[in-house]
Design a protein around this motif. Sequence first.
Motif, short mmCIF file in Angstrom:
data_model
loop_
_atom_site.label_atom_id
_atom_site.label_comp_id
_atom_site.label_asym_id
_atom_site.label_seq_id
_atom_site.Cartn_x
_atom_site.Cartn_y
_atom_site.Cartn_z
N ASN A 186 1.40 -5.26 3.95
CA ASN A 186 0.87 -7.01 3.33
C ASN A 186 0.16 -6.76 2.56
OD1 ASN A 186 -0.89 -4.68 4.96
ND2 ASN A 186 -2.08 -5.86 4.96
N TYR A 230 -11.26 -9.16 5.51
CA TYR A 230 -10.06 -9.62 5.74
C TYR A 230 -9.45 -9.34 7.30
CZ TYR A 230 -6.21 -12.31 5.40
OH TYR A 230 -5.45 -13.91 5.28
N GLU A 231 -8.43 -8.29 7.22
CA GLU A 231 -7.19 -8.04 7.63
C GLU A 231 -7.99 -6.98 8.85
OE1 GLU A 231 -6.07 -5.26 7.26
OE2 GLU A 231 -5.86 -5.43 4.70
N SER A 263 -1.94 -6.35 -6.75
CA SER A 263 -3.05 -5.88 -5.70
C SER A 263 -3.68 -3.94 -5.74
CB SER A 263 -2.70 -6.72 -4.81
OG SER A 263 -3.42 -6.74 -3.48
N GLU A 264 -3.41 -4.08 -4.66
CA GLU A 264 -3.40 -2.88 -3.72
C GLU A 264 -2.53 -1.43 -3.93
OE1 GLU A 264 -6.28 -1.70 -2.32
OE2 GLU A 264 -6.59 -1.59 0.22
N HIS A 270 0.64 -1.19 -0.13
CA HIS A 270 0.07 -0.08 -0.04
C HIS A 270 0.98 1.24 0.46
CE1 HIS A 270 -2.53 -3.15 2.28
NE2 HIS A 270 -3.67 -2.53 2.06
N GLY A 314 -10.01 -1.01 -1.24
CA GLY A 314 -9.96 -1.91 -1.49
C GLY A 314 -9.32 -2.46 -2.25
N CYS A 315 -8.71 -3.71 -1.71
CA CYS A 315 -9.03 -5.21 -2.62
C CYS A 315 -9.90 -5.90 -2.98
CB CYS A 315 -7.66 -5.93 -2.33
SG CYS A 315 -7.89 -6.98 -1.14
N TRP A 327 -4.02 -9.51 -3.25
CA TRP A 327 -3.13 -10.40 -2.89
C TRP A 327 -3.31 -11.98 -2.75
CZ3 TRP A 327 -4.27 -14.07 1.40
CH2 TRP A 327 -5.23 -13.26 2.34
N CYS A 350 -11.66 -5.73 1.93
CA CYS A 350 -10.91 -6.77 1.36
C CYS A 350 -11.03 -8.38 -0.24
CB CYS A 350 -10.23 -7.23 2.66
SG CYS A 350 -9.80 -6.00 4.40
N ASP A 351 -10.39 -8.34 0.23
CA ASP A 351 -10.83 -9.64 -1.03
C ASP A 351 -9.50 -10.57 -0.58
OD1 ASP A 351 -11.29 -11.52 -2.96
OD2 ASP A 351 -10.33 -10.62 -4.14
N CYS A 373 -7.53 0.65 0.44
CA CYS A 373 -8.92 0.50 1.33
C CYS A 373 -9.43 1.63 2.66
CB CYS A 373 -7.98 -0.75 2.53
SG CYS A 373 -6.76 -1.05 3.24
#
Length: 550
Positions: free
Chosen positions: A311, A492-493, A267-268, A244, A432-433, A292, A405-406, A458
Amino acid sequence: MNEKMFCFQCQETAGCVGCKISGVCGKNPLVAHAQDLLIYMLKGIGVIANHKTCDKKYCDNRKKIHAFVNDSLFCTITNANFDVESIYSRIDKALEIRNWFKERVLSKGVTLPKLDVLEWNGTREQYDEKAMTVGVLSENNEDIRSLKELNMYGLKGMAAYLEHASRLGFVDGDINEYILQTLGLIMTCNDADKLTASVLKTGEMGVSAMALLDKANTTTYGNPEITEVNIGVGTRPGILVSGHDLNDIQQLLEQSQDAGIDIYTHSEMLPTHYYPKLKRYSHLKGNYGNAWWKQREEFESFNGPILFTTNCIVPPTANASYKDRVFTTNSTGFPGWKHIVADENGRKDFSEIIALAKTCQSPKEIETGKIVGGFAHNQVFALADKVVDAVKNGAIRKFVVMAGCDGRMKNREYYTEFAKALPKDCVILTAGCAKYKYNKLDLGDIGGIPRVLDAGQCNDSYSLALIALKLKEVFGLDDINKLPVVYNIAWYEQKAVIVLLALLSLGVKNIHLGPTLPAFLSPNVAKVLVENFGISGITTVEEDLKIFGI
Ligand code: SF4
Ligand code: SF3
């Protein structure tokens, strides 16, 4: 090493209860224990840094301590750091900082309370054993544990956003102090009401943290603007940047300008392309791949080096060909991967990655075409008249916020199906992803307004909140919940946790959260969230469309 562990901080936690033998994410017990002990020591710093005799003015090092605490919280976020050595070195440092604070407080002749978190001074050989006594399950009361962990995960997400902002020179001492206070509170308070109030306050501070990062990003790189991003490849070798951090990719773009290679986002990092001062680099070639969790196959076919700025890392399989061409930086880490450290001015030397890229083959094409994004608040405000007209004349019936998130679990296909099933007069607002579940579908547009408006990363969920507040103002409503906006968020996180708490603090109600509700919410805490905020899980696409009144 003790073989047992317990972690339930992310959506993928084993059996929706907790990872007890090893992490679904790939985290082994040794790393899990190291993270538990690091969190414990950060709580110790929180306790001592807020001791009533601790005069914050005497402390010239306090800013450095804020930075250390934020980085340490960040490295415990899901999929950020799998390198036990780098986590142990943070524990060493945390002990040093706590003892430094203690000395200062004790020098005033006060007696400190007898708390293990202030007294324990172990060696590295003792870290693993100690960790077994201070992890999540060391709190026996499941509701108190739930409130503490919810708050802790909010702090982790907030710390991540603060770290990005600080790398661009934007720091807010009050938010950083709030983190220290709350770490102390989580350690010492067992009052459910106080802990609940603190969780809500964390949401408020989360809004400030995201506002700070938004200011940092837009001041440094300009306001995101509508941009078509190439998802194909060029003929030159490339470097793939994941995570990110915009400052990292900017430094890499700068250093690689004349190297005969291209830079791709993964990804992000996709929103890099939306910023005027980043997209002007002609060798910022495109976005390669997806979210990701597809990295194992996509890093193989990319052929060139990969840089993780944050991440989400998926541990590679034993025979992965890309293992020797992955680099980490900031809070991320993985055993055996080269870690790039900034100098005292925040400058990083990426020459090794650039040199390696030159020896690699160009990326294998896995798709072609373009995706459109850049709909952060400024860009949407510029289109406000058009959007408002479309709502007034019924061309747009509903906005559906599908941020978050994905992830790799099959039940996330729900989001693709949901996006496909939305009627053509509904617009998806995303960040976000999570977007990778539907941003390559051909969902068309409404009078020139794309049906998927991507605000960015995100943290840019903040933009979506600003857009909602703007619409509330334009339509003269007294309540954000009267807007034709519904929320179907995928988490997700832990960054998603702070986004959720931030939305709650802005008064957003009836958020649907999926694909499963957090395991760290005890039945009683979940009940509070349902009763006060109308939070619920997801069901089926058909049922949820009905519930949303679509
Ligand atoms: Fe399990 Fe998630 Fe914790 Fe990893 S981060 S150990 S998958 S709960
Ligand atoms: Fe994605 Fe990890 Fe959360 Fe930043 S990259 S949204 S999951």
